[in-house]
Design a protein around this motif. Structure first.
Motif, mmCIF file in Angstrom:
data_model
loop_
_atom_site.group_PDB
_atom_site.id
_atom_site.type_symbol
_atom_site.label_atom_id
_atom_site.label_comp_id
_atom_site.label_asym_id
_atom_site.label_seq_id
_atom_site.Cartn_x
_atom_site.Cartn_y
_atom_site.Cartn_z
ATOM 1 N N ILE A 140 39.077 46.113 20.081
ATOM 2 C CA ILE A 140 38.489 45.675 21.354
ATOM 3 C C ILE A 140 39.084 44.312 21.729
ATOM 4 N N PRO A 141 39.711 44.205 22.884
ATOM 5 C CA PRO A 141 40.411 42.955 23.226
ATOM 6 C C PRO A 141 39.488 41.844 23.707
ATOM 7 N N ASN A 142 39.873 40.613 23.378
ATOM 8 C CA ASN A 142 39.208 39.437 23.943
ATOM 9 C C ASN A 142 39.749 39.121 25.329
ATOM 10 N N VAL A 143 41.066 39.361 25.500
ATOM 11 C CA VAL A 143 41.744 39.069 26.766
ATOM 12 C C VAL A 143 42.763 40.172 27.029
ATOM 13 N N VAL A 144 42.880 40.586 28.298
ATOM 14 C CA VAL A 144 43.936 41.531 28.661
ATOM 15 C C VAL A 144 44.760 40.951 29.802
ATOM 16 N N LEU A 145 46.061 41.217 29.768
ATOM 17 C CA LEU A 145 47.017 40.726 30.757
ATOM 18 C C LEU A 145 47.703 41.938 31.370
ATOM 19 N N VAL A 146 47.401 42.235 32.633
ATOM 20 C CA VAL A 146 47.886 43.460 33.259
ATOM 21 C C VAL A 146 48.504 43.165 34.620
ATOM 22 N N ALA A 147 49.093 44.222 35.218
ATOM 23 C CA ALA A 147 49.778 44.082 36.499
ATOM 24 C C ALA A 147 49.265 45.119 37.490
ATOM 25 N N ALA A 148 49.215 44.715 38.760
ATOM 26 C CA ALA A 148 48.843 45.624 39.833
ATOM 27 C C ALA A 148 49.710 45.337 41.051
ATOM 28 N N ASP A 149 49.764 46.291 41.960
ATOM 29 C CA ASP A 149 50.565 46.113 43.177
ATOM 30 C C ASP A 149 49.935 45.100 44.125
ATOM 31 N N LYS A 150 48.651 45.332 44.440
ATOM 32 C CA LYS A 150 47.994 44.517 45.461
ATOM 33 C C LYS A 150 46.564 44.194 45.047
ATOM 34 N N ALA A 151 46.049 43.099 45.585
ATOM 35 C CA ALA A 151 44.644 42.738 45.412
ATOM 36 C C ALA A 151 44.128 42.207 46.746
ATOM 37 N N ASP A 152 42.817 42.378 46.977
ATOM 38 C CA ASP A 152 42.221 41.771 48.162
ATOM 39 C C ASP A 152 41.507 40.484 47.763
ATOM 40 N N LYS A 153 40.857 39.836 48.704
ATOM 41 C CA LYS A 153 40.260 38.521 48.446
ATOM 42 C C LYS A 153 39.146 38.578 47.407
ATOM 43 N N ASP A 154 38.543 39.771 47.199
ATOM 44 C CA ASP A 154 37.460 39.924 46.225
ATOM 45 C C ASP A 154 37.951 40.334 44.839
ATOM 46 N N GLY A 155 39.271 40.499 44.699
ATOM 47 C CA GLY A 155 39.820 40.870 43.404
ATOM 48 C C GLY A 155 39.869 42.358 43.147
ATOM 49 N N ASN A 156 39.560 43.182 44.154
ATOM 50 C CA ASN A 156 39.751 44.622 44.001
ATOM 51 C C ASN A 156 41.238 44.910 43.903
ATOM 52 N N LEU A 157 41.612 45.894 43.084
ATOM 53 C CA LEU A 157 43.021 46.137 42.802
ATOM 54 C C LEU A 157 43.500 47.503 43.291
ATOM 55 N N TYR A 158 44.726 47.508 43.768
ATOM 56 C CA TYR A 158 45.444 48.743 44.089
ATOM 57 C C TYR A 158 46.651 48.799 43.163
ATOM 58 N N THR A 159 46.729 49.847 42.364
ATOM 59 C CA THR A 159 47.802 49.926 41.370
ATOM 60 C C THR A 159 49.010 50.714 41.856
ATOM 61 N N GLY A 160 48.933 51.318 43.041
ATOM 62 C CA GLY A 160 50.078 52.034 43.583
ATOM 63 C C GLY A 160 50.399 53.290 42.811
#
Length: 244
Positions: free
Chosen positions: A143-163
């Protein structure tokens, strides 16, 4: 006999304490691009289990480059978890003492260097997994303490679109978010409206706009017209190897 007092929110409180350290650096969920190293130094603790996204679809390349730049006096002895070791900095962080142990599935072009580092004792090997085993263990004993990931786009609320390159992103984020781990996401673009929400902002703690788009070297593609002859050959070799 009096029952001992138990704090059922201890993990949540520890996460809140970490996030408080960077409250002055955040604008909502966003941190300025040039401050991501400082954020990492304050959020990642020595000995943490850290998942770094790197797979056959996309690499969290900006975050992996940033992780290599942290002060090893502040961030060290990390247990790195990733499906694919494919970029030089993935191994540079071991040479610098930032990470010490790894669980992974695939090394590819870095396999010779990985083998040498394990033999030299620069890198401690947890296990080599199938992809499904690695993802499953993120919810059990890795179980991770921290994760570092990538996404295409985000809106001002931090919602993610991964494409088109979703791959393992939702699984990695769920493993952290559902256990009060910290989720840091690099995005190519910040927009007012997303084509769709693939990952809700409630699961995301920090968003940073990368200085350039994440590295994309897709072995597979969802658009058949984009499949190259080299990719077909690689797939045939993988299938041949499995059945051999």
């Amino acid at each position: 006999m009096e029952k001992p007092n138990r704090n059922w929110a201890s993990k949540r409180e520890k996460k809140a304490q970490r996030l408080e350290k960077i409250s002055n650096l955040l604008n909502g969920k966003y941190v300025e691009t040039e401050k991501i190293v400082e954020v990492m130094e304050k959020l990642i603790a020595p000995g943490d289990k850290v998942v770094l996204e790197g797979d056959n679809q996309k690499q969290a390349s900006f975050l992996s480059e940033s992780l290599e730049k942290v002060d090893a006096e502040k961030v060290n002895d990390l247990h790195l978890i990733m499906s694919s070791i494919s970029r030089p900095e993935h191994l540079n962080i071991f040479e610098k003492g930032i990470a010490s142990k790894i669980d992974f599935s695939y090394a590819g072009a870095q396999s010779l260097r990985v083998a040498q580092m394990i033999e030299d004792g620069t890198m401690k090997l947890g296990d080599i997994h199938t992809y499904l085993e690695l993802y499953g263990r993120l919810f059990i004993d890795l179980i991770p303490n921290v994760v570092l990931v990538a996404a295409d786009k985000a809106d001002k609320d931090g919602n993610l679109y991964t494409g088109f390159n979703t791959e393992e992103t939702p699984t990695i984020i769920e493993a952290a978010a559902f256990k009060d781990g910290i989720v840091i996401v690099q995005v190519n673009e910040v927009v007012d409206s997303l084509p769709r929400v693939d990952i809700p902002g409630d699961w995301v703690d920090v968003v940073v706009k990368a200085d350039e788009p994440y590295q994309l070297e897709a072995l597979f593609t969802r658009d058949p017209q984009n499949i190259t002859e080299l990719q077909i050959l690689m797939a045939m070799m993988a299938i041949k190897g499995i059945y051999a």
